[in-house]
Motif scaffolding. Structure first.
Motif, mmCIF file in Angstrom:
data_model
loop_
_atom_site.group_PDB
_atom_site.id
_atom_site.type_symbol
_atom_site.label_atom_id
_atom_site.label_comp_id
_atom_site.label_asym_id
_atom_site.label_seq_id
_atom_site.Cartn_x
_atom_site.Cartn_y
_atom_site.Cartn_z
ATOM 1 N N ASP C 100 0.935 -1.113 0.016
ATOM 2 C CA ASP C 100 0.140 0.016 -0.042
ATOM 3 C C ASP C 100 0.951 1.239 0.011
ATOM 4 O O ASP C 100 0.510 2.349 0.617
ATOM 5 C CB ASP C 100 -0.864 -0.189 1.343
ATOM 6 C CG ASP C 100 -2.230 0.985 0.906
ATOM 7 O OD1 ASP C 100 -2.520 1.159 -0.098
ATOM 8 O OD2 ASP C 100 -2.697 1.403 1.982
ATOM 9 N N GLY C 101 1.714 1.184 -0.542
ATOM 10 C CA GLY C 101 2.681 2.534 -0.666
ATOM 11 C C GLY C 101 3.574 2.756 0.500
ATOM 12 O O GLY C 101 4.434 3.781 0.345
ATOM 13 N N PRO C 157 -9.164 -2.511 -9.159
ATOM 14 C CA PRO C 157 -7.862 -2.311 -8.732
ATOM 15 C C PRO C 157 -7.691 -1.953 -7.585
ATOM 16 O O PRO C 157 -8.339 -0.844 -7.172
ATOM 17 C CB PRO C 157 -7.340 -1.420 -9.942
ATOM 18 C CG PRO C 157 -8.280 -0.869 -10.752
ATOM 19 C CD PRO C 157 -9.439 -1.920 -10.343
ATOM 20 N N GLN C 160 -1.085 -0.388 -3.687
ATOM 21 C CA GLN C 160 -0.040 0.091 -4.383
ATOM 22 C C GLN C 160 1.299 -0.296 -4.157
ATOM 23 O O GLN C 160 1.659 -0.773 -2.673
ATOM 24 C CB GLN C 160 -0.114 1.768 -4.343
ATOM 25 C CG GLN C 160 0.742 2.470 -5.077
ATOM 26 C CD GLN C 160 0.987 3.885 -4.339
ATOM 27 O OE1 GLN C 160 0.412 4.357 -3.503
ATOM 28 N NE2 GLN C 160 1.913 4.592 -4.989
ATOM 29 N N THR C 162 5.708 0.015 -3.995
ATOM 30 C CA THR C 162 6.502 1.103 -3.680
ATOM 31 C C THR C 162 7.338 1.483 -5.010
ATOM 32 O O THR C 162 7.308 0.715 -5.836
ATOM 33 C CB THR C 162 7.611 0.815 -2.422
ATOM 34 O OG1 THR C 162 8.229 -0.305 -3.062
ATOM 35 C CG2 THR C 162 6.954 0.528 -1.132
ATOM 36 N N SER C 166 8.574 -0.922 -8.171
ATOM 37 C CA SER C 166 8.063 -0.840 -9.644
ATOM 38 C C SER C 166 9.203 -0.236 -10.561
ATOM 39 O O SER C 166 9.237 -0.827 -11.552
ATOM 40 C CB SER C 166 6.884 0.258 -9.694
ATOM 41 O OG SER C 166 7.212 1.194 -9.205
ATOM 42 N N LEU C 242 4.029 -9.111 -11.397
ATOM 43 C CA LEU C 242 2.962 -8.728 -11.846
ATOM 44 C C LEU C 242 2.712 -7.322 -11.095
ATOM 45 O O LEU C 242 2.441 -6.339 -11.774
ATOM 46 C CB LEU C 242 2.081 -9.615 -11.965
ATOM 47 C CG LEU C 242 2.010 -10.805 -12.977
ATOM 48 C CD1 LEU C 242 1.021 -11.906 -12.749
ATOM 49 C CD2 LEU C 242 2.013 -10.130 -14.304
ATOM 50 N N ARG C 245 5.271 -4.612 -11.733
ATOM 51 C CA ARG C 245 5.009 -3.870 -13.120
ATOM 52 C C ARG C 245 3.680 -3.253 -13.303
ATOM 53 O O ARG C 245 3.654 -2.007 -13.910
ATOM 54 C CB ARG C 245 4.989 -4.931 -14.229
ATOM 55 C CG ARG C 245 6.242 -5.318 -14.595
ATOM 56 C CD ARG C 245 6.211 -6.245 -15.923
ATOM 57 N NE ARG C 245 6.490 -5.723 -16.992
ATOM 58 C CZ ARG C 245 6.486 -6.414 -18.231
ATOM 59 N NH1 ARG C 245 6.039 -7.340 -18.181
ATOM 60 N NH2 ARG C 245 6.402 -5.579 -19.296
ATOM 61 N N ALA C 246 2.812 -3.614 -12.464
ATOM 62 C CA ALA C 246 1.440 -2.840 -12.700
ATOM 63 C C ALA C 246 1.635 -1.736 -11.784
ATOM 64 O O ALA C 246 0.716 -0.747 -12.009
ATOM 65 C CB ALA C 246 0.354 -3.737 -12.162
ATOM 66 N N THR C 247 2.159 -1.624 -10.746
ATOM 67 C CA THR C 247 2.413 -0.726 -9.749
ATOM 68 C C THR C 247 1.281 -0.560 -8.557
ATOM 69 O O THR C 247 1.027 -0.172 -7.443
ATOM 70 C CB THR C 247 2.539 0.980 -10.063
ATOM 71 O OG1 THR C 247 1.188 1.346 -10.512
ATOM 72 C CG2 THR C 247 3.652 0.891 -10.990
ATOM 73 N N ILE C 248 -0.278 -1.355 -9.171
ATOM 74 C CA ILE C 248 -1.367 -1.398 -8.502
ATOM 75 C C ILE C 248 -1.910 -2.808 -8.441
ATOM 76 O O ILE C 248 -1.384 -3.772 -9.383
ATOM 77 C CB ILE C 248 -2.407 -0.572 -8.718
ATOM 78 C CG1 ILE C 248 -2.646 -0.632 -10.124
ATOM 79 C CG2 ILE C 248 -1.895 0.893 -8.106
ATOM 80 C CD1 ILE C 248 -3.681 0.364 -10.533
ATOM 81 N N GLY C 249 -2.692 -3.251 -7.318
ATOM 82 C CA GLY C 249 -2.981 -4.575 -7.376
ATOM 83 C C GLY C 249 -4.151 -4.791 -8.120
ATOM 84 O O GLY C 249 -5.197 -3.988 -8.385
ATOM 85 N N SER C 250 -4.274 -5.951 -9.185
ATOM 86 C CA SER C 250 -5.319 -6.050 -10.110
ATOM 87 C C SER C 250 -5.802 -7.714 -9.464
ATOM 88 O O SER C 250 -4.943 -8.560 -9.550
ATOM 89 C CB SER C 250 -5.058 -6.080 -11.476
ATOM 90 O OG SER C 250 -5.546 -6.908 -12.045
ATOM 91 N N PRO C 251 -7.084 -7.968 -9.834
ATOM 92 C CA PRO C 251 -7.499 -9.134 -9.245
ATOM 93 C C PRO C 251 -7.543 -9.971 -10.684
ATOM 94 O O PRO C 251 -8.171 -11.366 -10.479
ATOM 95 C CB PRO C 251 -8.930 -8.783 -8.666
ATOM 96 C CG PRO C 251 -9.333 -7.578 -9.563
ATOM 97 C CD PRO C 251 -8.124 -6.799 -9.676
#
Lengths: 501, 321, 327, 391
Positions: C100-101, C157, C160, C162, C166, C242, C245-251
């Protein structure tokens, strides 16, 4: 054993499977430096006993003692750690792995968790040396080696361990000649090192020659035990089957004149020799002798249309038969293969289905199975061959080896073949069932069927055949009529040492 | 093992999926009674039909120790062919169906060739043909399938006879036919023998390549039928559906107890698995658990069903010793 | 020694150059790869041999490579893991949500997420080795379950990672993407495990014949559990990559990876029956897939033909190089 | 013994890692501003007006009063830093597209291609095959070929980082027919607003049932932005404004007509007053399912496909459709070119498309065209013919 505490002892082992009492209070005791033979018919409980001794199975009752202390193995690992090692009847050499990896299987040597290859090689080399395979390439894949070498690798694997009790479950069932001798040498030297050996075999002559003690199992009980000197072969057989089997080989009836199968210039695929000319008569029994890998099996398979030909012709009843399994079957040439579990039976099907597997069209009307006809077929064959099963619905995988072999025979007999080919017809089958199968082969021949069988068992070849063909290096190098057949002559031809042929 | 024992464990293997079905039905009845209202029931029956038809084909392939991941692609191919060839006219339907069947059989044959002649593992062979067929569809339609589905197919996909959806009737008839073929004909016997031990079957004179090929072709043809049913059900080309039916058809058969190793399993078991899966799918929607819950429960039921079977089977297996 | 041994040995000793040998050694895929590289060079050397394009190919290898190498270990035991895609999705999502950043959290969360991947593997291993359920079914079930859990956590999404993480996933030096280090390390570790430890020998033994292995004292259960643990760990590593590379979480990040991974392993010459296969082959399979995927964009191939070409290549590779006895 | 040890070690590792993770620290900034270029975005009345226009059209067409426009940061981006002389061969513009997985995408990509041809732009294309994971690689590949600008049709949130890498490389990126997280640094987003779609449909539903009743929400593919964001917007609206509307069930149908119909069929027994949906696939499935069950079809929403209009042309069904026009890709391309020319562009272009209800169905129906056509279309007749969409 002279009063000393036996290294390994089993007392009153009982093991029950649903519907079967495999062991019913069996005991055995084996001292250090002794070779203790364990004999009995198939289904007598030998394998179950081995499985309990090696921790593969737990007994319902009874106990296992090691040096007089009761032990309870939770699995093969614990048994191995205690020094009880078994070499199994069914090869556990992994074909895709190297010789080195196979010898070290389950007993890797590591240094700080990393494989210590130098130590591994040393241990493997030494163990292989003890079984006479000192010069084998450690990096070779096991699948590239002969069956005999693989069997020796199994033994080497056992020797590489800190073994105190070595159990050999039919180590020679697949071997002949020199290979057999070398196993015997290894067994003797192992015993001489003070290891207790339990030796299981169907070859009673071998047992007489090798063992110090013998225990006979029948119906899950140890019916008789004592020093080998007190047992001759007939006595062992008597104890095993509970009755006399005087004449294993009945006298043959003379064969007919009619030529059932004629072979001209036959060369199996990959064979660049001169080709085989050969005539088979109705009612004749021909034995194929030779060492393992001598081409016996290949020849038999070429007759059966499996494996293709480089040249030559086969005619049955005067009509030429094309190469190919189906053409051969249609012409009435059928093969009972050596590996019945792999090539002969669908073990997951009920017995009735395997009996009718090759003649399925015969019990179907326009594609519809007639259950009653199938059951009748089963009953007929059960009576004719003496198949012992709980009923037509029993799964074939649950039958004993001898009965499975009878089912394979039944499967082919229902197609009314003219030529019956048998590859090692009695391999892994006990004495009682063997005699039954010999009698059956004779009877079939008497009815006019022509039989060709291949076997490593010289007694069998000599006793059963009217004519013997000897193979070596892929070629038939000798032919012997019944009156000339003798074991020594066959061996000379097989090794190419005699003056014959 | 004696006969009674054999029968008992056989019975156990058969009962396991049934027990699972009963458990799911009871749980469903308690948590959402409306599941058994007529509209939901009809939906369940339709789902049974659609999944069932593909599961039957899958069963045949599983019985010869194969697996078919190209089922979904064939379903899509069928819809595309029917739409393109008929463009909505009923008259052209028979020819379109023949074309689709031929294309389906072609895919089945391709699978069979790869598996039999080249010895490619069925999992990889059929996955490859899945990608290939999807590729052909995309290349030919350029992503947007043209034409439309003739209304004549509506009868097959969406009509009801005596309140029962036609797809269910089709499935019932097919299940009966396949069941009888497997249990009562020499063809069925050859299939089981080939699945249990291809080498022994071949050595016994059974033309195993033919048997295996027939299984793959039959499976593809069932998929074509499922494609027609689906096209009739919605009346449009559905480009999205295909992937799911791959897994669902396998899951249904496996939940029912058809072994992935070949030769073990009956149509009855597949039917049980299909019923279980269809009820489950509709129940999950009915419960409104959200997509996460649906997937999780579906997975858990597959695991549970196989676990149950394992309990009964382990007794059966132990006899071999 | 014995004549019987000698006789048969001689008959078999003739060197045979058959496809199955080549395929098994894992060389076959590299031949295809070489052919493809040659073709691409001839066709468009100036486009293919740019640092940018090489970086693309290498980057495309990372995630697929991680799951394929893990899959390879499982396949060698005679198993299969259909859940790697879902496992990567779930672990990647969890990584992004938990980090989460917060830079301080990055390392502990990465460890935790790897542990979760390993736990998934332990679960698989125990169900397969102890309860003796078929691997296909177990992992099909967890394929659904893990994706389900991911969707239960969120369907949109969230979270996040860090910047450090990324950046590591996205940056490159010349033709070398930094993320490729992860793959190199993973391959090296698994190679070490397979070829230099007892566990590796046991993996091959269990895959070759688990009964034989068991009766010879190979700890079958723990070998299987470890194999699935390695697979789960690497799936988690793929998930982290993954997410990075995305920088954020995706389901949905890892969907579909399982089939590509299995295909890469098989085309790399490993047998789905277990006991046969090499890591070299699998890496070749992964490279082959990466080359195909990047070539579509490089050569600007009509998009409608992508699947067709992909299908043809997979079929051709399977048909030519997956040999009969590898069944 | 083995597994117990492993469990222990793993558990301990997990626990300690989580404890460590929970320890404080400060969060990194997420770069909330719409443009990573920083500071180059000026408030602009015209941008706001343009943004509101699409809302107003919807409000009027759906006969809604007081449609509340959510606060969005709107501004005009100063694009001078990307200004670039047009090369002789035209600008090279990368298009990270969905790939031809359905007719929407096919039309979307055809429109882009045609427009690129018209404008003399060199198109650099990559297909994601509908897969976000693949698109991540696509974006890197496209970026490595050094295009002047990039247009991305986002497949999922997992592309965010790679888009950020591309913008960091100096390539201006336009998000097209979807949104990418602001942290990615996209210069401009050209799409029909997800909020607009979600709220428009939600308000219309609320009006049909007088602000109270039982509804269901059916959306496309779980985790895909085009499905998730409108849904989220609608949910928020329902929660804030209409507490008496009960959302009985939330489902996904993967934009598959079959699944839509089966999902709708399972909802028939729930006595719904209306169904909120994000696609006409769903609307179609709802219609079919209710018709088959012999029940009156509840008011339903969705985007606009010819298939739906064809199906219900003779039926009495209440619906509100708001198109998500595939050919918005042309606007995305135009925006990209504006950026390269250094012309100021809005950070968000709300694509206009006429929303309509059942009252206007005749106006939009194209009986001569295929079910796969998305309406209203701006593609020319020839293009439609070449895509086999119309006769």
């Amino acid at each position: 054993m002279s009063g000393a505490v036996p290294v390994l002892e089993a007392r009153g082992l009982v093991k029950e499977f649903p519907g079967v009492r495999a062991l019913d209070g069996a005991s055995i005791a084996c001292g250090a430096g002794h070779v203790h033979a364990l004999v009995g018919e198939n289904g007598a409980g030998k394998s179950t006993m081995v499985r309990i001794l090696t921790g593969n199975e737990s007994a319902d009752a009874g106990e296992v003692l090691l040096d007089g202390q009761v032990v309870r193995f939770g699995g093969p690992r614990e048994a191995l750690a205690a020094g009880v090692t078994a070499v199994y009847q069914e090869l556990t050499v992994l074909p895709a792995m190297s010789v080195l990896d196979n010898v070290m299987l389950g007993q890797e040597r590591t240094r700080r968790r990393v494989l210590d290859n130098r130590e591994r090689r040393r241990v493997a080399r030494e163990a292989l040396g003890r079984v006479g395979l000192g010069d084998v390439d450690l990096g070779r894949r096991a699948e590239d080696l002969s069956l005999a070498s693989r069997q020796l690798i199994e033994i080497a694997r056992a020797l590489a361990r800190e073994t105190r009790v070595l159990i050999l479950d039919e180590p020679t069932a697949v071997l002949a000649g020199e290979a057999l001798e070398s196993i015997h040498r290894v067994v003797r030297s192992v015993a001489a090192e003070g290891i207790a050996v339990i030796y299981i075999s169907h070859l009673l002559e071998e047992v007489r020659e090798l063992a110090d003690q013998v225990t006979v199992l029948r119906d899950g009980k140890d019916v008789s035990t004592g020093p080998i000197a007190a047992y001759d072969v007939p006595k062992m057989v008597r104890e095993m089957v509970g009755r006399d089997v005087d004449s294993v080989f009945p006298d043959p009836a003379p064969h007919g004149e009619e030529v059932v199968m004629s072979v001209a210039g036959l060369r199996p695929r990959g064979d660049d020799g001169p080709g085989l000319d050969f005539e088979l008569h109705a009612g004749e029994i021909v034995g194929l002798a030779g060492l393992l890998g001598s081409g016996r099996t290949r020849l038999l398979r070429t007759f059966a249309g499996d494996g293709g030909r480089s040249g030559g012709k086969i005619a049955v009843g005067g009509r030429e038969v094309r190469a190919g399994l189906h053409a051969a079957i249609d012409a009435g040439v059928v093969l009972v293969p050596e590996e019945r579990k792999v090539e002969g039976l669908a073990l997951g099907l009920p017995v009735r289905a395997n009996v009718t597997l090759a003649s399925i069209a015969g019990i179907a009307r326009g594609g519809w199975l007639d259950r009653r006809r199938e059951k009748r077929a089963y009953e007929e064959e059960r009576e004719r061959l003496g198949i012992r099963a709980s009923g037509p619905e029993q799964l074939t995988g649950q039958l004993s080896g001898g009965n499975q072999q009878k089912v394979v025979l039944a499967k082919w007999l229902r197609t009314r073949p003219r030529v019956l080919l048998l590859d090692e017809p009695t391999r892994g089958i006990d004495v009682g069932a063997k005699a039954e199968i010999y009698a059956l082969i004779r009877e079939l021949a008497a009815q006019g069927m022509a039989v060709v069988f291949a076997s490593s068992d010289l007694t069998e070849v000599v006793g059963l055949s009217q004519r013997v063909l000897v193979c070596r290096d892929g070629q038939v190098v000798g032919r012997l009529e019944r009156e000339d057949v003798d074991p020594e002559g066959i061996m000379h031809m097989a090794f190419g040492t005699g003056a014959a042929a | 093992m004696n006969r009674a024992g054999a029968l008992a464990s056989d019975f156990g293997a058969r009962v396991a999926p049934l027990a699972g079905l009963v458990i799911v039905l009871i749980a469903a009845a308690i948590t959402s009674p409306s599941l058994f209202e007529s509209s939901n029931l009809r939906l369940i029956l339709f789902q049974i039909g659609l999944i069932g038809i593909t599961a039957l084909g899958q069963t045949l392939v599983l019985l010869v120790a194969g697996i078919d991941l190209s089922v979904g692609a064939v379903i899509g191919l069928t819809a595309v062919i029917v739409a393109a060839h008929t463009d909505g006219s009923d008259g052209a339907l028979p020819v379109a169906i023949l074309l689709a069947a031929a294309a389906g059989a072609g895919v089945g044959l391709l699978n069979a060739l790869l598996v039999i002649v080249r010895g490619v593992p069925p999992f990889v062979a059929t996955f490859a043909s899945f990608v290939l067929v999807e590729g052909v569809i995309t290349a030919v339609t350029r992503g947007a399938p043209s034409g439309s589905i003739p209304s004549g197919l509506h009868t097959l996909g969406a009509d009801r006879v005596a309140g029962i959806p036609v797809p269910l009737l089709v499935f019932a008839v097919l299940a009966l036919v396949v069941g009888v073929i497997l249990a009562r004909t020499s063809a069925g016997r050859r299939l089981y023998a080939t699945g249990l031990n291809p080498r022994a079957a071949a050595m016994s004179g059974i033309r195993t390549p033919l048997v295996v090929a027939s299984a793959y072709v039959a499976c593809a043809l069932f998929a074509v039928l499922a494609g027609l049913v689906d096209a009739g059900y919605i009346g449009y080309v559905d480009a999205q559906l295909s992937r799911e039916l791959n897994l669902e058809s396998i899951a249904a058969a496996v939940i029912g107890g058809v072994a992935l190793t070949g030769g073990e399993g009956t149509v009855g078991q597949t039917v049980c698995g299909v019923l279980l899966l269809a009820v489950l799918l509709v129940w999950m929607v009915e419960l409104g658990t959200g997509v996460g819950g649906q997937l999780a429960v579906e997975g858990a039921v597959i695991l549970g069903a196989v676990w149950l079977q394992r309990q009964t089977l382990s007794q059966k297996r132990s006899v071999k010793g | 020694m014995s004549t019987a041994v000698a006789t048969t040995a001689r008959a078999r000793q003739r060197p045979r150059l058959d496809f199955s040998r080549v395929a098994r050694s894992g060389l076959a895929t590299w031949i295809v790869v070489a052919a493809l590289v040659l073709g691409l060079t001839v066709h468009d050397a100036s486009g293919f041999w740019t640092t940018g394009n090489i970086a693309n190919v290498l980057t495309a290898m990372v995630v697929l490579g991680l799951v394929s190498v893990g899959q390879n270990v499982v396949v060698l035991t005679g198993g299969i893991d259909l859940s790697v895609g879902s496992a990567a999705t779930l672990t990647g999502l969890l990584a992004a949500i938990m980090i989460d950043g917060y830079p301080e959290r990055a390392i502990p969360v990465v460890i935790a997420v790897l542990a979760i991947g390993a736990l998934i593997g332990v679960g698989h291993g125990l169900l397969i080795a102890r309860v003796k359920l078929p691997p296909f079914v177990v992992t099909l079930a967890t394929f659904f379950i893990l994706q389900g859990v991911a969707f239960m956590i969120t369907s949109s999404p969230t979270g996040q990672v860090t910047k450090n993480l990324s950046n590591f996933a996205l940056e490159k030096t010349g033709f070398f993407p930094h993320a490729f280090i992860v793959l190199i390390v993973a391959v090296a570790l698994v190679a070490f495990l397979l070829y230099r430890t007892a566990l590796g020998r046991n993996v091959y033994a269990v895959g070759g014949d688990s009964e034989a292995a068991r009766s010879n004292g190979v700890p079958v259960t723990s070998t299987l559990v470890w194999a699935y643990v390695v697979c789960g760990l690497l799936a988690a590593a793929a998930g982290i990559m993954l997410a990075a590379r995305a920088t954020i979480g995706s389901p949905t990040a890892g969907q579909g990876l399982e089939l590509s991974a299995i295909a890469a392993v098989v085309i790399g010459g490993s047998s789905l029956m277990g006991g046969r296969g090499t890591l070299v082959g699998t890496v070749g399979g992964v490279l082959l897939f990466a080359l195909i995927e990047t070539s579509f964009t490089l050569l600007q191939i009509e998009a409608t033909l992508n699947d067709l070409i992909r299908g043809l290549v997979i079929i051709a590779a399977a048909a030519i190089f997956v040999s009969k006895d590898d069944r | 013994m083995f597994s117990r040890r492993v469990w222990f070690v793993l558990g301990l590792g997990l626990l300690s890692a989580l404890v460590l993770a929970a320890c404080g620290g400060s969060k990194e900034g997420t770069e909330e501003t719409a443009t990573a270029s920083g500071g180059g975005c000026k408030p602009s009345k015209s941008v706001e007006t343009a943004y509101d226009k699409a809302w107003e059209q919807g409000e009027q067409a759906l006969e809604l009063t007081k449609l509340e426009i959510p606060k969005t940061e709107l501004c005009e981006v100063d694009t001078s830093k990307w200004q670039k002389e047009e090369p002789s061969g035209g600008y090279k513009i990368a298009f990270a597209a969905q790939g031809p997985t359905n007719s929407w995408a096919a039309e979307n990509e055809e429109a882009f291609k045609t427009k690129a041809g018209e404008l003399g732009v060199e198109e650099l294309y990559a297909s994601a095959d509908g897969d976000a994971t693949k698109q991540v690689d696509n974006i890197q590949q496209l970026a490595s070929q050094e295009p002047d600008a990039m247009v991305v049709v986002p497949m999922g949130s997992s592309i965010t980082g790679q888009v950020k890498a591309a913008t960091a490389q100096g390539i201006p990126v336009v998000a097209c027919a979807g949104t990418i997280a602001p942290s990615s640094g996209v210069v401009s987003t050209v799409t029909r607003s997800y909020e607009l779609q979600g709220r428009l449909w939600a308000e219309w539903i609320a009006k049909q049932i007088d602000g109270k009743g039982r509804i269901a929400m059916i959306s496309g593919i779980a985790g895909v932005p085009t499905a998730e964001y409108p849904k989220k917007a609608a949910e928020e609206l329902f929660a804030e404004k209409y507490p008496e509307i009960e959302i009985v069930s939330k489902q996904y149908d993967d934009w598959s007509p079959t699944k839509a119909k089966t999902v709708a069929a399972s909802l028939v027994s729930k006595n719904l007053d209306a169904i909120w949906s994000d696609s006409s696939f769903t609307a179609l499935g709802v219609y079919e399912a209710y018709k088959e069950a012999g029940r009156p079809v509840p008011p339903v929403t969705g985007d606009a496909s010819n298939a739906y209009l064809k199906a219900i042309q003779n039926a009495d069904v209440k619906f509100a459709l708001s198109p998500f026009p595939p050919e918005m890709s042309t606007q995305c391309l135009e925006t990209a070119i504006s950026i390269l020319k250094g012309e100021p562009v809005p950070n968000f272009v709300n694509v206009e498309a006429p929303a309509f209800t059942d009252k206007e169905k005749e106006k939009y129906l194209r009986p001569e065209c295929s079910e796969n056509l998305w309406i209203p279309t701006k593609l020319s007749d020839e293009e439609l013919k070449s895509l086999k969409l119309c006769e």
